[in-house]
Write an enzyme that holds these catalytic residues in place. Structure first.
Site, PDB file in Angstrom:
ATOM      1  N   SER A 252     -18.107 -15.240  -2.233  1.00 17.57           N
ATOM      2  CA  SER A 252     -17.234 -14.977  -3.374  1.00 17.57           C
ATOM      3  C   SER A 252     -17.900 -13.940  -4.266  1.00 17.57           C
ATOM      4  O   SER A 252     -19.126 -13.900  -4.388  1.00 17.57           O
ATOM      5  CB  SER A 252     -16.999 -16.271  -4.162  1.00 17.57           C
ATOM      6  OG  SER A 252     -16.445 -15.991  -5.441  1.00 17.57           O
TER       7      SER A 252
ATOM      8  N   LYS B  71     -19.829 -20.376  -2.839  1.00 20.30           N
ATOM      9  CA  LYS B  71     -18.630 -20.453  -1.992  1.00 20.30           C
ATOM     10  C   LYS B  71     -18.915 -20.103  -0.535  1.00 20.30           C
ATOM     11  O   LYS B  71     -19.716 -19.241  -0.222  1.00 20.30           O
ATOM     12  CB  LYS B  71     -17.539 -19.510  -2.528  1.00 20.30           C
ATOM     13  CG  LYS B  71     -16.908 -19.939  -3.834  1.00 20.30           C
ATOM     14  CD  LYS B  71     -16.121 -21.217  -3.692  1.00 20.30           C
ATOM     15  CE  LYS B  71     -14.890 -21.074  -2.831  1.00 20.30           C
ATOM     16  NZ  LYS B  71     -13.900 -20.120  -3.358  1.00 20.30           N
TER      17      LYS B  71
ATOM     18  N   ASN C  94     -16.092 -19.336   2.082  1.00 19.34           N
ATOM     19  CA  ASN C  94     -14.652 -19.239   2.276  1.00 19.34           C
ATOM     20  C   ASN C  94     -14.275 -19.097   3.757  1.00 19.34           C
ATOM     21  O   ASN C  94     -14.992 -18.447   4.529  1.00 19.34           O
ATOM     22  CB  ASN C  94     -14.100 -18.031   1.517  1.00 19.34           C
ATOM     23  CG  ASN C  94     -14.173 -18.219   0.014  1.00 19.34           C
ATOM     24  OD1 ASN C  94     -13.918 -19.300  -0.491  1.00 19.34           O
ATOM     25  ND2 ASN C  94     -14.524 -17.162  -0.694  1.00 19.34           N
TER      26      ASN C  94
ATOM     27  N   ARG D 286      24.178   3.089  23.429  1.00 13.50           N
ATOM     28  CA  ARG D 286      22.883   3.366  22.792  1.00 13.50           C
ATOM     29  C   ARG D 286      23.075   3.276  21.291  1.00 13.50           C
ATOM     30  O   ARG D 286      24.093   3.694  20.758  1.00 13.50           O
ATOM     31  CB  ARG D 286      22.340   4.744  23.213  1.00 13.50           C
ATOM     32  CG  ARG D 286      21.997   4.767  24.695  1.00 13.50           C
ATOM     33  CD  ARG D 286      21.423   6.072  25.197  1.00 13.50           C
ATOM     34  NE  ARG D 286      20.366   6.567  24.357  1.00 13.50           N
ATOM     35  CZ  ARG D 286      20.223   7.877  24.077  1.00 13.50           C
ATOM     36  NH1 ARG D 286      21.073   8.763  24.563  1.00 13.50           N
ATOM     37  NH2 ARG D 286      19.223   8.267  23.325  1.00 13.50           N
TER      38      ARG D 286
END
Length: 451
Positions: free
Chosen positions: A277, A283, A285, A316
């Protein structure tokens, strides 16, 4: 896609397959195959085809990509200005051969067939990654087949399972994805050559023979009839990729939830600079999960465009076909990227067995309520047993007691079970049902396929 984000969401080989220069290379390959097929059937001189083949070896380097990009915006598709440039390159070497470049074809023939070639090569990369995920999940299922953890329903603790069972379910999903890919190949890897309205009138009575020779040149299936306006082949490829990506999203959701601080049972691999972080040093993550979940979020929106593009006008279409050019490359790249991230996690995940054990105990035995009920049901009847255990659960929660202690004190239980038997009932390992048989079945299926 910005190059700054490519390493987060995409996969290098598949990204290259859908690059601008790769597309031009595939288009050159298609034009060469067209000339060779027509020479084989006798529609154009063999000398012209030989000259086109020879020039094609260096044609990519001679194409003015910047001019092509400008001209594409005016022409409505890249094939028109591409054919002009390719014809000019051939003419510089052999004016007579240049007369036969793109003979009898229409722009969509070249772009559709080039797209199929791209999809074939990109799907081979996807299949390789998928196979690696499958094999890794099988290995990990065997490794953790006896690692008991809590199974969760509606984000709440349910009953005991094993981590190996969760991984075996992933492996089984990968196996089905691989089977879907194999099943669709003969349908979707099909050449496109129909001319202006699908009749190949420009080739007179040689149309069918040229189509067959054209498909053989590219090692593609020969279409029964042209498919300019029927986009189910493209949609089937994209749908299969979308299912794969959605399945990966489910797995990423699982491991990201298992990484939550309060659960902390499984973690993504560690690496320098990974998962940190910018403000919180502690952290860790789930960055791979974020990438996979972003892909699983994005692909359904792209699929909406692909499905909508099936509704085309007459022989088409206007706009529907064009929308595929944006959606298909991104679906492939997101799917391949999600597979690469998932493979990384499956190979290097870190499992915290202690936390798995601790989380099994955090309800003070409530997760074993069904086991108690089913043990009592033969003696009391299922409904009466349910009422008794439900009442015991309420007492345990209200008084902060372990459910086993409440159950063990009940007269209706003591007359049927000893203390040792009650203790056994409350062991999570004793209430795993047929999980081991399911794991064995997944592993045996893989062994059968390998023979």
């Amino acid at each position: 896609m910005s190059q700054l984000y490519a390493s987060l969401f995409y996969q290098e080989q598949v990204t290259e397959i859908f690059s601008d220069r790769a597309l031009l290379s595939y288009m050159i390959q298609v034009e060469v195959a067209l000339a060779q097929a027509q020479a084989e059937v006798g529609v154009i001189p063999s000398t012209a085809a030989s000259a086109i083949v020879e020039v094609s070896q260096t044609a990519l380097a001679q194409i003015d990509v910047d001019a092509l990009a400008v001209a594409t915006g005016l022409a409505g598709n890249i094939a028109i200005p591409f054919v002009k440039q390719l014809t000019a390159i051939v003419k510089a070497q052999d004016a007579e051969a240049a007369r036969y470049v793109h003979w009898g074809a229409t722009s969509q023939d070249i772009l559709d067939t080039a797209c199929i070639l791209q999809c074939r090569d990109a799907l081979a990369q996807v299949e390789t990654l998928l196979t690696q995920c499958y094999q890794t999940a099988l290995t990990q299922a065997q490794t953790y087949r006896s690692q008991v953890m809590i199974g969760r329903t509606w984000l709440q603790q349910g009953l005991p399972i094993t981590f190996g069972h969760k991984l075996a379910r992933y492996a089984s999903a990968f196996q089905r994805d691989l089977a879907r890919i194999q099943a669709m190949k003969s349908r979707v890897f099909t050449a496109q050559l129909g001319g202006a309205v699908g009749s190949l009138a420009s080739l007179q009575d040689q149309g069918s023979a040229v189509v067959q020779a054209f498909a053989q040149q590219l090692a593609l299936s020969t279409p029964v009839c042209t498919w300019h306006g029927e986009r189910d082949r493209i949609v089937e490829i994209a749908s299969t990729l979308a299912m794969i990506t959605g399945g990966l999203g489910k797995m990423a959701r699982d491991w990201s939830l298992l990484m939550q601080t309060e659960i902390a049972e499984v973690f993504e691999p560690t690496a320098q600079g990974r998962g940190g972080s910018s403000t919180m040093p502690h952290k860790r993550n789930p960055v791979a999960a974020a990438s996979v979940l972003a892909a699983a979020n994005r692909v359904p929106a792209l699929m909406a465009s692909v499905y909508q593009s099936m509704v085309q006008e007459h022989e088409r279409s206007l706009g529907g076909w064009h929308a595929e050019w944006l959606a298909i490359p991104e679906i492939f790249q997101l799917c391949a990227g999600a597979l690469a991230r998932t493979l990384d996690v499956l190979q290097g995940m870190q499992v915290n067995a202690d936390n798995m054990h601790a989380n099994l105990q955090c309800t003070q035995g409530l997760i074993m309520a069904e086991a108690v009920m089913m043990a009592l049901a033969p003696h009391l009847g299922r409904l009466q047993a349910h009422h008794l255990v439900e009442s015991a659960c309420k007492t345990a929660v209200e008084n902060g007691r372990h459910l086993k202690d409440v159950i063990a004190a009940m007269d209706d239980v003591q007359q049927y079970f000893s203390a040792e038997q009650i203790n056994e009932i409350f062991q999570p390992e004793s209430y795993l049902g047929n999980i081991q048989e399911q794991i064995d079945a997944v592993l045996m299926q893989a062994k059968g396929e390998a023979k």
